[in-house]
Design an enzyme around this catalytic site. Structure first.
Site, short mmCIF file in Angstrom:
data_model
loop_
_atom_site.label_atom_id
_atom_site.label_comp_id
_atom_site.label_asym_id
_atom_site.label_seq_id
_atom_site.Cartn_x
_atom_site.Cartn_y
_atom_site.Cartn_z
N ALA A 70 0.84 -1.20 0.00
CA ALA A 70 0.00 0.00 0.00
C ALA A 70 0.88 1.26 0.00
O ALA A 70 0.64 2.20 -0.77
CB ALA A 70 -0.93 0.00 1.21
N CYS B 214 7.67 6.98 6.45
CA CYS B 214 7.25 5.66 5.97
C CYS B 214 7.61 5.33 4.52
O CYS B 214 8.19 4.27 4.26
CB CYS B 214 5.74 5.51 6.15
SG CYS B 214 5.29 5.42 7.88
P1 NAD Z 1 8.42 6.17 16.62
O1 NAD Z 1 9.90 6.18 16.49
O2 NAD Z 1 7.66 7.44 16.72
O3 NAD Z 1 8.03 5.30 17.93
C1 NAD Z 1 8.59 4.07 18.26
C2 NAD Z 1 8.81 4.05 19.76
O4 NAD Z 1 9.20 2.73 20.15
C3 NAD Z 1 9.92 4.98 20.25
O5 NAD Z 1 9.39 5.91 21.18
C4 NAD Z 1 10.94 4.03 20.90
O6 NAD Z 1 11.56 4.58 22.06
C5 NAD Z 1 10.08 2.85 21.26
N1 NAD Z 1 10.81 1.59 21.44
C6 NAD Z 1 11.77 1.06 20.64
N2 NAD Z 1 12.18 -0.13 21.14
C7 NAD Z 1 11.47 -0.35 22.27
C8 NAD Z 1 11.44 -1.41 23.23
N3 NAD Z 1 12.20 -2.49 23.07
N4 NAD Z 1 10.61 -1.30 24.28
C9 NAD Z 1 9.80 -0.21 24.42
N5 NAD Z 1 9.79 0.81 23.54
C10 NAD Z 1 10.61 0.74 22.47
O7 NAD Z 1 7.88 5.31 15.42
P2 NAD Z 1 6.42 5.37 14.75
O8 NAD Z 1 6.37 6.45 13.74
O9 NAD Z 1 5.40 5.29 15.82
O10 NAD Z 1 6.44 4.01 13.93
C11 NAD Z 1 6.35 2.75 14.58
C12 NAD Z 1 6.13 1.68 13.53
O11 NAD Z 1 4.89 1.91 12.86
C13 NAD Z 1 7.18 1.63 12.43
O12 NAD Z 1 7.38 0.30 12.06
C14 NAD Z 1 6.54 2.40 11.30
O13 NAD Z 1 7.02 1.99 10.05
C15 NAD Z 1 5.09 2.02 11.46
N6 NAD Z 1 4.13 3.01 10.93
C16 NAD Z 1 4.32 4.34 11.12
C17 NAD Z 1 3.37 5.26 10.65
C18 NAD Z 1 3.56 6.74 10.84
O14 NAD Z 1 2.77 7.50 10.28
N7 NAD Z 1 4.52 7.22 11.60
C19 NAD Z 1 2.22 4.80 10.02
C20 NAD Z 1 2.04 3.43 9.87
C21 NAD Z 1 3.00 2.54 10.34
C1 UDX Z 2 1.64 7.42 4.79
C2 UDX Z 2 0.40 6.64 4.32
O1 UDX Z 2 -0.52 7.53 3.70
C3 UDX Z 2 -0.26 5.94 5.50
O2 UDX Z 2 -1.34 5.14 5.04
C4 UDX Z 2 0.78 5.07 6.19
O3 UDX Z 2 0.21 4.44 7.32
C5 UDX Z 2 1.98 5.89 6.61
O4 UDX Z 2 2.54 6.56 5.46
P1 UDX Z 2 2.05 9.77 5.96
O5 UDX Z 2 3.45 9.58 5.51
O6 UDX Z 2 1.79 10.10 7.37
O7 UDX Z 2 1.18 8.45 5.65
O8 UDX Z 2 1.37 10.94 5.09
P2 UDX Z 2 0.76 11.01 3.60
O9 UDX Z 2 -0.48 11.76 3.69
O10 UDX Z 2 0.71 9.69 2.96
O11 UDX Z 2 1.82 11.92 2.85
C6 UDX Z 2 3.12 11.46 2.54
C7 UDX Z 2 3.87 12.52 1.76
O12 UDX Z 2 3.33 12.66 0.44
C8 UDX Z 2 3.80 13.91 2.39
O13 UDX Z 2 5.06 14.54 2.25
C9 UDX Z 2 2.74 14.63 1.57
O14 UDX Z 2 2.90 16.02 1.56
C10 UDX Z 2 2.98 14.02 0.20
N1 UDX Z 2 1.79 14.04 -0.65
C11 UDX Z 2 0.69 13.30 -0.33
C12 UDX Z 2 1.79 14.80 -1.80
O15 UDX Z 2 2.79 15.47 -2.12
N2 UDX Z 2 0.68 14.81 -2.60
C13 UDX Z 2 -0.43 14.09 -2.32
O16 UDX Z 2 -1.38 14.12 -3.11
C14 UDX Z 2 -0.42 13.31 -1.14
#
Ligand code: NAD
Ligand code: UDX
Length: 472
Positions: free
Chosen positions: A224, A277
């Site tokens: 995705a 991501c």
């Molecule tokens: P983040 O870095 O904000 O948070 C992760 C947290 O996990 C940190 O605070 C870290 O200290 C903690 N951590 C690491 N190891 C640990 C342990 N052993 N015990 C306890 N805590 C621990 O990361 P995030 O953005 O929340 O992303 C987390 C996961 O979700 C990643 O795999 C990412 O790819 C996925 N994800 C992120 C997004 C997004 O929008 N940020 C969306 C969908 C999926």
């Molecule tokens: C993305 C996925 O959308 C989400 O489903 C997944 O769980 C995490 O990664 P995020 O990275 O938080 O989410 O934001 P998103 O809205 O997807 O935007 C990603 C980047 O693309 C940003 O820099 C945004 O500004 C850019 N973007 C998005 C564009 O330039 N044009 C668009 O039309 C949409």
């Protein structure tokens, strides 16, 4: 099947925090404890100033905190008490060793899994919430089987990837397009899948809860994100053609998006994609493809990243070229530093690249962002620390030669399109206080180009050839 009563979420980040706060809000009978190794992060979750900004999140956290929602560094106690554990730790790209620059660093997932295995005195469901390479659950299974010392303790592993986007996390969580729950096709796996589905069914329609196999679920998350990122690279490539031909990318996107097979979303041309991501997950996919010697597959997805890097670099070059091929000692206002609007997150923000490119050329870069602190900017820019932090658009633009819009914040948009009542930027007064010619480079295609040109600005907008037109 027995209802889940106690949930532990390991990782209090951008995913663990909002996801489990919304879960606690919607399921007041479930005790939710979000744990982290970072004391600073947990303290912030327990304070008035949450560690992340997401519209609507603060109200939800404050309404459940101390009732059925807890933030703690006592990881062990929360694991022991839980019926179900979300593993929501970071999975960054490896920076050294095998697969450096591509493979996901799974050390945090492994550490969390080992802790669960070591401490569990009762059976649990372990849920991969983090984005992981396909078949990570197999490694988790091996670790659990090898290290759990207690007979009779059984673990089911589910994959339940998170699809929220930052800036709209709360809305995405309240009304998700789908919830994906992958499990092994065993009796126990199916039962665990049902129990988690029942938790979500409290507020998500059953038809939106999809159950699949474990490996499909893991791969769907990477797929995705790769498809979404590919769409951004596609629109960036077309925007580049627009700039040369006089076509306008928003018009092209509207015309294409009306085709129901394409759909209107995710076609806004800008500075390419940022955020934690997309790049990471495509690297992950490339690594997976190369592991199986699928070189053309790896090359195909690599091109999405090449296009993204080119988009940012090309925008910087355009700025410099239009400013008579030198920005040395020129003051440039950079509006926006977050990777998208409505978040303070700067990970992989295109603004970082633009700022660096301009600083390298000797420009005096003044950066304003409504949600990003000076400290965060300094961390992102590292050695490029000779920028200036501004606390308003006006301060950033005072005596500047150019204004560059790098993030699509509503407050930068004309009031008619932002839908907000807050005063829009007073471009006439900004213009009065800028050097001549006064340039505007709109990296997000959010400004009213014609209105700015009427004031006297020289305007370049991504995906439009307007400045080229006025110069030639
Ligand atoms: P983040 O870095 O904000 O948070 C992760 C947290 O996990 C940190 O605070 C870290 O200290 C903690 N951590 C690491 N190891 C640990 C342990 N052993 N015990 C306890 N805590 C621990 O990361 P995030 O953005 O929340 O992303 C987390 C996961 O979700 C990643 O795999 C990412 O790819 C996925 N994800 C992120 C997004 C997004 O929008 N940020 C969306 C969908 C999926
Ligand atoms: C993305 C996925 O959308 C989400 O489903 C997944 O769980 C995490 O990664 P995020 O990275 O938080 O989410 O934001 P998103 O809205 O997807 O935007 C990603 C980047 O693309 C940003 O820099 C945004 O500004 C850019 N973007 C998005 C564009 O330039 N044009 C668009 O039309 C949409």
């Amino acid at each position: 099947s027995e209802p889940i009563q106690s949930i532990c979420c390991i990782g209090a980040g951008y995913v663990g925090g909002p996801t489990c706060a919304v879960l606690a809000w919607k399921c007041p009978n479930i005790c939710v404890t979000i744990v982290d190794i970072s004391q600073e992060r947990i303290d912030a979750w327990n304070s008035d100033e949450l560690p992340i900004f997401e519209p609507g999140l603060e109200e939800i956290v404050k309404s459940r905190r101390g009732k059925n929602l807890f933030f703690s560094t006592d990881i062990d106690a929360a694991i022991i008490a839980a019926d179900l554990v979300f593993v929501s730790v970071n999975t960054p790209t490896k920076t050294r060793g095998v697969g450096a620059g591509y493979a996901a660093d799974l050390q945090y997932v492994e550490a969390a899994t080992r802790r669960i295995a070591l401490l569990s005195t009762k059976s649990k469901i372990i849920v991969e919430k983090s984005t992981v390479p396909c078949r990570t659950a197999e490694s988790m299974r091996a670790i659990l089987d090898a290290t759990s010392p207690r007979p009779g303790v059984h673990f089911d592993i589910l994959s339940n990837p998170e699809f929220l986007a930052e800036g709209t996390a709360v809305q995405d969580l309240l009304k998700p397009d789908r919830i994906l729950i992958g499990a092994l096709n065993t009796k126990s796996g199916k039962l665990a899948q049902d129990r988690l589905a029942n938790v979500y069914a409290t507020w998500v329609e059953r038809s939106a809860i999809i159950t699949t196999g474990l490996w499909s679920s893991e791969l769907t998350k990477l797929a995705a994100n790769a498809l979404l990122a590919q769409r951004i690279s596609s629109i960036s490539s077309l925007a580049a053609i627009c700039e040369k031909t006089g076509a306008e990318i928003d018009e092209v996107a509207r015309g294409c998006g009306k085709d129901s097979r394409l759909g209107p979303h995710f076609l806004k041309a800008g500075l390419g994609f940022g955020g934690s991501c997309f790049q990471k997950d495509i690297f992950n996919l490339i690594y997976l493809a190369e592991t199986f010697s699928l070189q053309p597959v790896a090359d195909y997805w690599r091109q999405v990243l090449v296009m993204n890097e080119w988009t940012k670099a090309s925008f910087s070059r355009t700025i410099i070229r239009h400013m008579f091929s030198t920005v040395s000692n020129k003051k440039i206002a950079l509006l926006g530093f977050a990777f998208k609007k409505d978040t303070g997150d700067t990970r992989e923000s295109p603004a970082i690249s633009i700022a660096r490119d301009l600083l390298v050329e000797g420009a005096e870069v003044y950066i304003y962002d409504p949600k990003v602190s000076e400290r965060n900017m300094r961390q992102c820019l590292g050695a490029f620390s000779n920028f200036h932090f501004s606390s308003s658009v006006e301060a950033a633009a005072l005596n500047a030669s150019a204004v560059v819009v790098a993030t699509d914040w509503d407050e930068f948009k004309p009031s008619s399109s932002s839908g907000k009542t807050a005063a829009a930027i007073d471009w006439t007064s900004i213009y009065a206080n800028m050097n001549r010619p006064a340039f505007v480079f709109d990296g997000r295609g959010i400004l009213d180009t014609a209105a700015l040109q009427n004031i006297g600005f020289k305007v370049h907008t991504v995906g439009r050839g307007n400045l080229v037109d006025t110069l030639s």
